[in-house]
Design an enzyme around this catalytic site. Structure first.
Site: not given
Ligand code: GUN
Length: 286
Positions: A53, A97, A120
């Site tokens: 990311k 996350q 998100d």
């Molecule tokens: N953990 C697994 N997928 C995601 C996501 O799309 N965003 C976040 N913040 N955590 C995750």
């Protein structure tokens, strides 16, 4: 053999476009969009996701901030970090996350992220708006899946879609996005009986359970679009999805690989959400 949907190439092209857009946005508004990514603990999969990311954010020219907190971080400290980023005018997106360590309440964490910075799309304000059909930030994975489905040119109106998995992050919002495109949607899950009977009728299958070889060739209608959201490891430790790719690609019209399918699109949609958040915040200032 069906067409392999190259999520990596599609997302690379989108990122190139966004890179040019960031240059134009900086010229127009005098600053670059900013994304903050918070990771708590040392979950190896989470570390890989967060690294990717941050890399993507830097590639397109965003201001990127990574906050790395130890596993033992008290919940109150994490919430304080989020509030600090909520207040930071240079930050347009705040992402924590998941999963979080067991002593931290995930719901409280998501609720603390400012609605306008929830890139998100996990905040109840965004989830509610999605289900009411109001403007909102869409969660990155289903948004990316829909984009991939649309690249196939399939007519979604009246199509039968089977979404396997009912998580808040993927399955539920995916079903709503397909409904909004006028598909008929079946939400299947781990307790669904005779899954194959349902999937064999489907024009579109989205597999998001986290179980290797859940979808096999005999469960797929010839010509169907198959989207694999799974992230599993095979016996040799190689990344694989929920779909038996080798078998299904012989039957399906289109199928996403793992890796190189949905994964890169999730990250690219996050960048897109951050640009949208930036534009919305800057427009409010005018
Ligand atoms: N953990 C697994 N997928 C995601 C996501 O799309 N965003 C976040 N913040 N955590 C995750």
């Amino acid at each position: 053999m069906g067409t392999i949907i190259d999520g990596k190439r599609i997302s690379d092209n989108l990122k190139e476009e966004m890179k040019a857009q960031v240059v134009a946005l900086e010229r127009q508004y005098g600053r670059r969009p900013g994304l903050a990514v918070i990771i708590v603990g040392e979950n190896p999969a989470s570390q890989v996701y967060v690294r990717n990311k941050v890399r993507a954010a830097e590639f397109v020219g965003l201001r990127s901030v990574q906050v790395t907190l130890p596993e033992s971080t008290p919940e109150a400290d994490l919430l304080a970090q989020i509030r600090r980023l909520n207040e930071d005018p240079a930050i347009d997106g705040v992402l924590v996350q998941l999963p979080l360590p067991a002593h931290i309440n995930e719901e409280k964490v998501i609720d603390t992220i400012a609605l306008e910075k929830d890139v998100d799309g996990f905040h109840p304000g965004n989830v509610g708006a999605l289900w009411l059909g109001k403007p909102c930030t869409l969660p990155c994975t289903p948004k990316g899946c829909l984009h991939l489905i649309q690249t196939t040119g399939i007519e979604l109106r009246g199509a039968l879609a089977v979404v396997i998995g009912r998580s808040n992050i993927v399955g539920k919002p995916m079903a709503k996005l397909l409904l909004d495109q006028h598909a008929t949607v079946i939400m299947a899950h781990s307790r669904t009986r005779n899954l194959g009977e349902l999937t064999r009728q489907a024009d579109i299958i989205v597999a998001a359970v986290g179980k290797r070889n859940l979808v096999t060739a005999d469960m797929v209608k010839p010509g169907a679009v198959v989207i694999d959201v799974g992230m599993n490891r095979d016996d040799e430790g190689h990344l694989c999805g929920d779909v038996d790719f080798a078998g299904v690609k012989e039957v399906a019209g289109f199928v996403t690989p793992v890796p190189g399918g949905v994964g890169p699109m999730t990250i690219t949609m996050l960048i897109q959400n951050t640009l949208d958040s930036f534009i919305k915040r800057e427009s409010k200032k005018q």
